[in-house]
Write a protein that holds these residues in place. Structure first.
Motif: not given
Length: 418
Positions: A63-65, A69-70, A118-119, A126-128
């Motif tokens: 769940q940490q993914l 992923a972010y 996740l995607a 990327i935006a952040a």
């Protein structure tokens, strides 16, 4: 142009955006990153159940993914946003990033599979990343040295309100909405940030200070950043020490729920840690112009190592007791309030002429390194806090070694260029 001299505010900034609103706006922009991580911490268990993931034991580490992923998306693309903002200005690139942040939040709400979520989280990172690069660049456009460190400390003080409140907001949302509601907050925040920037933020990079955009030019700018031994050393050191922060964020919900049985009050304990960091940042803003960036941040490194060593010893000797764990843990993480803004200012100080590229290099390298160490620490959570704290202590010692080498053995020194 002397990059070590405070730059005057661009004419359009005067009277349009005062210091208080500037601090508030930049803090809000940087807080979008923290919000995207912290608001969903209470929902990780719900997300795991929704996608039929393990919810207990080491298998629950998957769940940490949702967090990592972010973070993976947040790091690398910053090297693109830096040169873009140096060429086209801060505001135009910032508009695009804020709209993208909001749009991808909507995609997260619509995700029908865990890989799909996740995607979408990767894209939101990327935006952040672009938002963060430009937020720091705006500050460097108009401040340098200890002045920048003071402003960044004030920004971090306001910024830390988000980690204090976000988990509680996420928990309140879960009382009335499914886990998708936590991403709805990000959609609203992204759009709100866009409107604030559109109406109030002037362009802080005048035409005559913009850099040509070319692959060769961008590579030359990045070479200039990493060729600076001071910037290079503190970038790597920041990445190592912030690996501890990422490791805590990734495993915090499991630690407080499984080790200490604080599932219902997790958000309060998490807020307590964030509050100590906020108080430390505010204190730093009051002290840094008097004592300097190095004296304060170097002392904070030693404090981090000492408190992490005491915490590890206490857990081994007395067992995993929350009333022993939390005070030492909070004091250990208060060190970040004295490290983050000062390391950032030290890195940016000689690179004001390429602030966007420097901010991007710092964000990319620091986040990439920190994410790797953070995920390594979080993935070794085994139902006890021992592996996590051991990782923190190791990263603290590693950072001290890196900074000592960077400063050629002269810690706590306040050189004239500061």
């Amino acid at each position: 142009m002397n990059p070590n001299t405070d730059l005057p505010p661009p004419p359009r900034l005067v009277g349009a955006l005062g210091t208080v609103e500037l601090v508030a706006l930049v803090a809000f922009l940087m807080a979008l990153n923290a919000l995207a991580i912290d608001v969903m911490l209470p929902a990780l268990h719900n997300i795991a159940e929704a996608f039929s993931l393990p919810t207990e034991g080491e298998g629950a580490n998957r769940q940490q993914l949702v967090i990592f992923a972010y973070v993976a998306g947040f790091g690398a693309p910053q090297i693109i946003f830096g040169p873009l903002s140096d060429r086209f200005g801060r505001k135009s690139v910032l508009r695009i990033c804020l709209l993208a942040y909001a749009a991808v939040a909507a995609l997260c709400m619509l995700a029908i599979s865990f890989p799909g979520l996740l995607a979408a989280r990767f894209l939101q990172g990327i935006a952040a990343g672009g938002i963060r690069v430009i937020a720091v660049s705006v500050i460097r456009d108009i401040h340098a040295g200890r002045g920048m460190a003071r402003i960044m400390s004030l920004v971090m003080t306001v910024f830390m309100i988000v980690p204090i409140l976000a988990p509680s907001i996420g928990q309140l949302i879960l009382f009335v909405l499914p886990w998708q509601g936590t991403f709805g907050i990000l959609l609203v925040a992204g759009l709100g940030g866009f409107l604030w920037v559109e109406r109030r933020l002037p362009e802080t990079l005048p035409e005559d200070r913009r850099q040509p955009l070319s692959i060769a030019g961008s590579l030359a700018s990045y070479r200039a950043v990493f060729a600076n031994p001071l910037a290079r050393g503190y970038i790597v050191g920041s990445g190592v020490i912030f690996g501890a922060l990422f490791g805590f964020i990734g495993s915090s919900e499991q630690v407080f729920r499984e080790v200490f049985g604080q599932e219902d009050t997790f958000v309060l304990w998490f807020a307590g840690v964030a509050l100590t960091m906020s108080i430390a940042s505010l204190t730093n803003s009051r002290l840094v112009e008097r004592f300097g960036m190095r004296r304060i941040s170097h002392a904070a490194m030693f404090a981090f190592i000492i408190f992490s060593a005491l915490l590890l010893a206490a857990m081994l000797i007395f067992g995993q007791k929350l009333l022993i764990f939390f005070p030492l843990f909070a004091l250990m993480f208060a060190s970040f309030g004295f490290i983050g803004a000062n390391f950032n200012a030290i890195i940016m100080e000689p690179l004001g002429h390429i602030a966007g590229t420097a901010s991007a290099a710092f964000g990319f390298a620091t986040t990439t390194i920190a994410a790797g160490f953070g995920y390594f620490i979080g993935s070794h959570y085994d139902g006890t806090v021992i592996p996590v704290i051991t990782g923190f202590l190791t990263l603290g010692i590693g950072t001290l070694v890196i900074v000592t080498i960077t400063e050629r053995g002269h810690l706590f020194r306040a050189p004239s260029e500061e």
